[in-house]
Design a protein around this motif. Sequence first.
Motif, PDB file in Angstrom:
ATOM      1  N   UNK A  38      39.281  42.373  39.277  1.00  0.00           N
ATOM      2  CA  UNK A  38      40.119  41.922  38.174  1.00  0.00           C
ATOM      3  C   UNK A  38      41.495  41.440  38.633  1.00  0.00           C
ATOM      4  N   UNK A  39      42.144  42.188  39.497  1.00  0.00           N
ATOM      5  CA  UNK A  39      43.477  41.785  39.959  1.00  0.00           C
ATOM      6  C   UNK A  39      43.430  40.440  40.653  1.00  0.00           C
ATOM      7  N   UNK A  40      42.410  40.231  41.456  1.00  0.00           N
ATOM      8  CA  UNK A  40      42.272  38.983  42.184  1.00  0.00           C
ATOM      9  C   UNK A  40      42.103  37.805  41.240  1.00  0.00           C
ATOM     10  N   UNK A  41      41.332  37.990  40.184  1.00  0.00           N
ATOM     11  CA  UNK A  41      41.122  36.912  39.214  1.00  0.00           C
ATOM     12  C   UNK A  41      42.442  36.568  38.534  1.00  0.00           C
ATOM     13  N   UNK A  42      43.175  37.575  38.078  1.00  0.00           N
ATOM     14  CA  UNK A  42      44.458  37.315  37.410  1.00  0.00           C
ATOM     15  C   UNK A  42      45.464  36.685  38.365  1.00  0.00           C
ATOM     16  N   UNK A  43      45.502  37.159  39.591  1.00  0.00           N
ATOM     17  CA  UNK A  43      46.443  36.600  40.561  1.00  0.00           C
ATOM     18  C   UNK A  43      46.107  35.153  40.905  1.00  0.00           C
ATOM     19  N   UNK A  44      44.861  34.798  40.889  1.00  0.00           N
ATOM     20  CA  UNK A  44      44.485  33.408  41.149  1.00  0.00           C
ATOM     21  C   UNK A  44      44.914  32.493  40.010  1.00  0.00           C
ATOM     22  N   UNK A  45      44.951  33.005  38.799  1.00  0.00           N
ATOM     23  CA  UNK A  45      45.462  32.218  37.675  1.00  0.00           C
ATOM     24  C   UNK A  45      46.955  31.971  37.854  1.00  0.00           C
ATOM     25  N   UNK A  46      47.664  33.007  38.313  1.00  0.00           N
ATOM     26  CA  UNK A  46      49.116  32.905  38.510  1.00  0.00           C
ATOM     27  C   UNK A  46      49.449  32.179  39.817  1.00  0.00           C
ATOM     28  N   UNK A  47      48.610  32.319  40.817  1.00  0.00           N
ATOM     29  CA  UNK A  47      48.884  31.697  42.110  1.00  0.00           C
ATOM     30  C   UNK A  47      49.741  32.555  43.013  1.00  0.00           C
ATOM     31  N   UNK A  48      49.862  33.853  42.707  1.00  0.00           N
ATOM     32  CA  UNK A  48      50.671  34.796  43.480  1.00  0.00           C
ATOM     33  C   UNK A  48      50.027  36.168  43.474  1.00  0.00           C
ATOM     34  N   UNK A  49      50.189  36.928  44.562  1.00  0.00           N
ATOM     35  CA  UNK A  49      49.785  38.339  44.561  1.00  0.00           C
ATOM     36  C   UNK A  49      50.953  39.140  44.014  1.00  0.00           C
ATOM     37  N   UNK A  50      50.709  39.877  42.935  1.00  0.00           N
ATOM     38  CA  UNK A  50      51.802  40.653  42.334  1.00  0.00           C
ATOM     39  C   UNK A  50      51.326  41.935  41.660  1.00  0.00           C
ATOM     40  N   UNK A  51      50.033  42.200  41.664  1.00  0.00           N
ATOM     41  CA  UNK A  51      49.505  43.398  41.009  1.00  0.00           C
ATOM     42  C   UNK A  51      49.234  44.491  42.040  1.00  0.00           C
ATOM     43  N   UNK A  52      49.566  45.739  41.700  1.00  0.00           N
ATOM     44  CA  UNK A  52      49.328  46.850  42.634  1.00  0.00           C
ATOM     45  C   UNK A  52      47.849  47.041  42.946  1.00  0.00           C
ATOM     46  N   UNK A  53      47.573  47.551  44.131  1.00  0.00           N
ATOM     47  CA  UNK A  53      46.216  47.828  44.594  1.00  0.00           C
ATOM     48  C   UNK A  53      46.148  49.285  45.033  1.00  0.00           C
ATOM     49  N   UNK A  54      44.933  49.789  45.105  1.00  0.00           N
ATOM     50  CA  UNK A  54      44.748  51.149  45.601  1.00  0.00           C
ATOM     51  C   UNK A  54      43.373  51.657  45.259  1.00  0.00           C
ATOM     52  N   UNK A  55      43.128  52.908  45.574  1.00  0.00           N
ATOM     53  CA  UNK A  55      41.849  53.539  45.286  1.00  0.00           C
ATOM     54  C   UNK A  55      41.880  54.151  43.891  1.00  0.00           C
ATOM     55  N   UNK A  56      40.733  54.191  43.261  1.00  0.00           N
ATOM     56  CA  UNK A  56      40.644  54.787  41.932  1.00  0.00           C
ATOM     57  C   UNK A  56      41.247  53.873  40.882  1.00  0.00           C
TER      58      UNK A  56
END
Length: 194
Positions: A38-56
């Motif tokens: 999900x984060x990757x899809x949203x970031x591709x719409x924006x064109x920037x990495x800006x959402x936190x990542x992690x486990x769980x």
Amino acid sequence: MDVCEWSESTLDQADRQRIQLGHRLASNSCRRIAKRWKSSVLENIVGREFLPRGCGVVTRRPTLIQLYPTQSEEYAIFGHKEDEKFTDFKAVKEEIAAQMPERLNFSSVPIELKIYSPRVLKLTLVDLPGLVRVAIDGQPEQHIRDVREMILNYIKQPECLILAVSPANQDLATSDALEIARQVDPERLRTIGC
């Protein structure tokens, strides 16, 4: 703006941006969806990495992302820090992470984020927590229902398009995202599933 006021060049520019957006989604998101979903899809719409990542479960609070096209400058402003302009998107990621509730908790109060960029169309996105199927590590069972209700409150709005993201290795017939979308959009008129 009335449709009649649009110039042909404005329409051409909007069409080019939509084509570019579609190309970015098709070429970048779909092949990486298994890793970052999900984060990757949203970031591709924006064109920037800006959402936190992690486990769980990392997203434990909605993030309301309003996109505004600009001619050149790219920056972000948070609703809780309106006087501060973020030009470093790593700092945006850190600020979102800092605004998340503690590990076992969820909140329905959204983080408000405005992103100004020449890479975006005028659009509002909401990053929601993923569905919780099993309470773990001392989480109350109520969280399963709370998260589901939070998601339903957003996606039941008729003007909302639902981007139902599922892992690439999951059978779409058993997709939790598509199942909850079907509850509010049984004919799939406003659901995009991937």
